[in-house]
Scaffold this motif. Structure first.
Motif, mmCIF file in Angstrom:
data_model
loop_
_atom_site.group_PDB
_atom_site.id
_atom_site.type_symbol
_atom_site.label_atom_id
_atom_site.label_comp_id
_atom_site.label_asym_id
_atom_site.label_seq_id
_atom_site.Cartn_x
_atom_site.Cartn_y
_atom_site.Cartn_z
ATOM 1 N N VAL A 400 14.500 3.262 -0.926
ATOM 2 C CA VAL A 400 14.855 4.661 -0.671
ATOM 3 C C VAL A 400 16.089 5.044 -1.483
ATOM 4 O O VAL A 400 16.119 6.099 -2.145
ATOM 5 C CB VAL A 400 15.103 4.898 0.835
ATOM 6 N N VAL A 401 17.116 4.203 -1.461
ATOM 7 C CA VAL A 401 18.337 4.489 -2.219
ATOM 8 C C VAL A 401 18.034 4.592 -3.706
ATOM 9 O O VAL A 401 18.519 5.500 -4.400
ATOM 10 C CB VAL A 401 19.408 3.416 -1.947
ATOM 11 N N ASP A 402 17.208 3.684 -4.212
ATOM 12 C CA ASP A 402 16.917 3.711 -5.641
ATOM 13 C C ASP A 402 16.026 4.883 -6.034
ATOM 14 O O ASP A 402 16.131 5.393 -7.159
ATOM 15 C CB ASP A 402 16.311 2.378 -6.082
ATOM 16 N N VAL A 403 15.152 5.320 -5.149
ATOM 17 C CA VAL A 403 14.386 6.545 -5.423
ATOM 18 C C VAL A 403 15.346 7.711 -5.642
ATOM 19 O O VAL A 403 15.173 8.530 -6.558
ATOM 20 C CB VAL A 403 13.414 6.850 -4.256
ATOM 21 N N ILE A 404 16.383 7.778 -4.829
ATOM 22 C CA ILE A 404 17.374 8.853 -4.953
ATOM 23 C C ILE A 404 18.155 8.718 -6.255
ATOM 24 O O ILE A 404 18.406 9.715 -6.955
ATOM 25 C CB ILE A 404 18.310 8.826 -3.729
ATOM 26 N N ARG A 405 18.537 7.497 -6.613
ATOM 27 C CA ARG A 405 19.240 7.267 -7.886
ATOM 28 C C ARG A 405 18.371 7.685 -9.075
ATOM 29 O O ARG A 405 18.824 8.367 -10.004
ATOM 30 C CB ARG A 405 19.560 5.781 -8.046
ATOM 31 N N ILE A 406 17.118 7.235 -9.054
ATOM 32 C CA ILE A 406 16.224 7.475 -10.197
ATOM 33 C C ILE A 406 15.895 8.952 -10.341
ATOM 34 O O ILE A 406 15.699 9.460 -11.451
ATOM 35 C CB ILE A 406 14.951 6.618 -10.050
ATOM 36 N N THR A 407 15.850 9.662 -9.221
ATOM 37 C CA THR A 407 15.648 11.110 -9.277
ATOM 38 C C THR A 407 16.735 11.769 -10.126
ATOM 39 O O THR A 407 16.457 12.682 -10.922
ATOM 40 C CB THR A 407 15.650 11.701 -7.856
ATOM 41 N N VAL A 408 17.979 11.315 -9.972
ATOM 42 C CA VAL A 408 19.071 11.840 -10.785
ATOM 43 C C VAL A 408 18.868 11.469 -12.254
ATOM 44 O O VAL A 408 19.002 12.325 -13.153
ATOM 45 C CB VAL A 408 20.420 11.288 -10.288
ATOM 46 N N GLU A 409 18.520 10.220 -12.502
ATOM 47 C CA GLU A 409 18.403 9.732 -13.883
ATOM 48 C C GLU A 409 17.264 10.416 -14.644
ATOM 49 O O GLU A 409 17.395 10.718 -15.834
ATOM 50 C CB GLU A 409 18.180 8.219 -13.875
ATOM 51 N N LYS A 410 16.168 10.655 -13.979
ATOM 52 C CA LYS A 410 14.969 11.123 -14.684
ATOM 53 C C LYS A 410 14.748 12.626 -14.606
ATOM 54 O O LYS A 410 14.070 13.207 -15.466
ATOM 55 C CB LYS A 410 13.728 10.388 -14.131
ATOM 56 N N LEU A 411 15.286 13.272 -13.559
ATOM 57 C CA LEU A 411 14.930 14.674 -13.335
ATOM 58 C C LEU A 411 16.098 15.644 -13.449
ATOM 59 O O LEU A 411 15.916 16.851 -13.265
ATOM 60 C CB LEU A 411 14.280 14.826 -11.960
ATOM 61 N N ALA A 412 17.306 15.135 -13.732
ATOM 62 C CA ALA A 412 18.445 16.035 -13.884
ATOM 63 C C ALA A 412 18.269 16.915 -15.114
ATOM 64 O O ALA A 412 17.794 16.444 -16.163
ATOM 65 C CB ALA A 412 19.737 15.228 -13.993
ATOM 66 N N LYS A 413 18.641 18.184 -15.007
ATOM 67 C CA LYS A 413 18.510 19.116 -16.128
ATOM 68 C C LYS A 413 19.892 19.546 -16.633
ATOM 69 O O LYS A 413 20.855 19.552 -15.903
ATOM 70 C CB LYS A 413 17.716 20.358 -15.675
#
Length: 413
Positions: A400-413
């Motif tokens: 769960v924590v890493d899903v949140i981290r990866i969301t920042v890495e891959k989807l930040a605009k």
């Protein structure tokens, strides 16, 4: 509070769903679900969550605001409050060090979790496992999910250096009887862009497809008559129902199918010679296959109407939920990609499985919130032999924590 303490604390609250109250439209169907929701609300407040809302239905939602100034989608996580009605006793959870072989759950009652019956437990040798005393469910379905989500929020609030966008959580009642909480959930006002349920499955398992599901209610109306003068008059609705059932495709029933094979489930038959009601479940993984099954039942009923005459058969077909895969096709499949990366970072091999059942994510996805399912780590749901390896519970929270981290890495605009 560590993750194990959280989980065991949640198991002390009996949240068994009540089928009787659920059938009467009451939600939550058991007071324990509201009691657990109130406890979680207090814990969310202590963690500094915002927009905390507990409804009379026991639906509880909260938001962890972003800690970075970036344009990010809102990711969400769901778990359900209730436990299945198979067992209603209070849970007496305990931690055992598993070194192989059988686990004696209750010596006095001679209740043993036998490795021969559950051979998958062998992979957890050398680990701590949470079990019951054999007189109840453990309730890891779905309190393991609640513990994993709450622990992940604690990690984020304790470590502000972990960058994250907005995170929303929701805890829903009465999943165990028709996904009632998810059906009542207001996806639009919740305001998330995508989400994940945590429900079912051993470590590494992942669900992004399940049934397209429907219901059929077939009413057979006969003509009663006294048997002494029944010739030419009696039309037996029970026999009509049996003839209808006999015309269903052979081998396409739950007891003959597995994997992605669909079925017709003759679930309930009640009545007498004058009137009989048949209730069925229809399941198929593909939209085309599901549509064909529903069409077949309608055509079968129409043919029987022609054979028996007007008014002797009536069929009502309705949809229950869709396959979550319908909402995760093409570019919409990014929640699957994020989860794959999160599993990989934790050294976990993803085992995507087709779920031969429903879960809250199917309803949420159908409402417009793409929502695949992450493992909780538990085994033997709905059974007194339910068990939860501690390492697997921790792994679910780490994902769960890493899903949140990866969301920042891959989807930040």
């Amino acid at each position: 509070m560590n993750i194990v303490e959280r989980f065991i604390n949640y198991t002390r609250i009996n949240t068994t769903t009540s089928r009787e109250k659920g059938a009467a439209g009451i939600m939550p169907s058991s007071q324990g679900q509201m009691e657990l929701a109130i406890l979680l609300k207090a814990e969310l407040e202590a963690l500094g969550m915002e927009e905390i809302m507990l409804r009379d239905s026991a639906i509880l939602t909260a938001t962890l605001p972003a800690n970075i100034n970036k344009d990010l989608p809102t990711v969400s996580f769901f778990a359900h409050l209730d436990t299945s009605a198979e067992q209603t006793n209070d849970t007496q959870a305990k931690i055992v060090q598993y070194n192989g072989g059988d686990i004696v759950l209750n010596e006095a009652l001679d209740i043993v979790l036998q490795e021969a019956d559950f051979p998958e437990i062998a992979q957890y040798q050398g680990q701590e496992i949470i079990v019951t005393d054999g007189t109840s469910l453990l309730g890891a379905d779905d309190k393991a999910a609640i513990a994993a989500i709450m622990h992940a929020l604690q990690v984020l609030t304790n470590n502000p250096d972990i960058e994250h966008g907005p995170v929303k959580v929701a805890f829903l009642p009465d999943e165990e009887q028709g996904l009632r909480g998810a059906k009542a959930f207001d996806v639009e006002s919740f305001g998330a862009d995508f989400g994940y349920t945590l429900d079912c499955c051993g470590i590494g398992e992942f669900v992004h497809e399940n049934w397209n599901a429907g219901n059929a209610v077939v009413t057979f109306t006969g003509q009663s008559a006294h048997p002494m003068s029944a010739k030419g008059k009696l039309k037996n609705s029970l026999l009509m129902a049996h003839k209808f059932i006999a015309m269903l495709p052979p081998g396409e029933a739950p007891e003959y199918t597995d994997g992605r094979e669909g079925y017709y489930w003759v679930k309930e038959l009640a009545g007498n010679s004058a009137k009989t009601v048949l209730k069925m479940d229809i399941r198929d993984f593909t939209q085309q296959g599901y549509a064909q099954r529903m069409t077949f039942l309608q055509q079968l009923a129409d043919s029987c109407q022609t054979l028996w005459g007007q008014g002797h058969i009536n069929i009502e077909l309705s949809d229950r939920y869709e396959n979550v895969a319908n909402s995760l096709e093409g570019e919409a499949g990014f929640p699957i990609d994020i989860a794959k990366e999160a599993y990989l970072r934790n050294g976990i091999e993803m085992k995507a499985i087709p779920m031969r059942g429903g879960y809250d994510g199917a309803v949420l996805s159908q409402k417009g919130l793409p929502c695949p399912n992450i493992f909780t780590g538990a085994h033997n749901f709905h059974s007194i032999y339910e068990y939860l390896p501690v390492d697997s519970l921790q792994a679910a929270s780490d994902v769960v924590v890493d899903v949140i981290r990866i969301t920042v890495e891959k989807l930040a605009k």
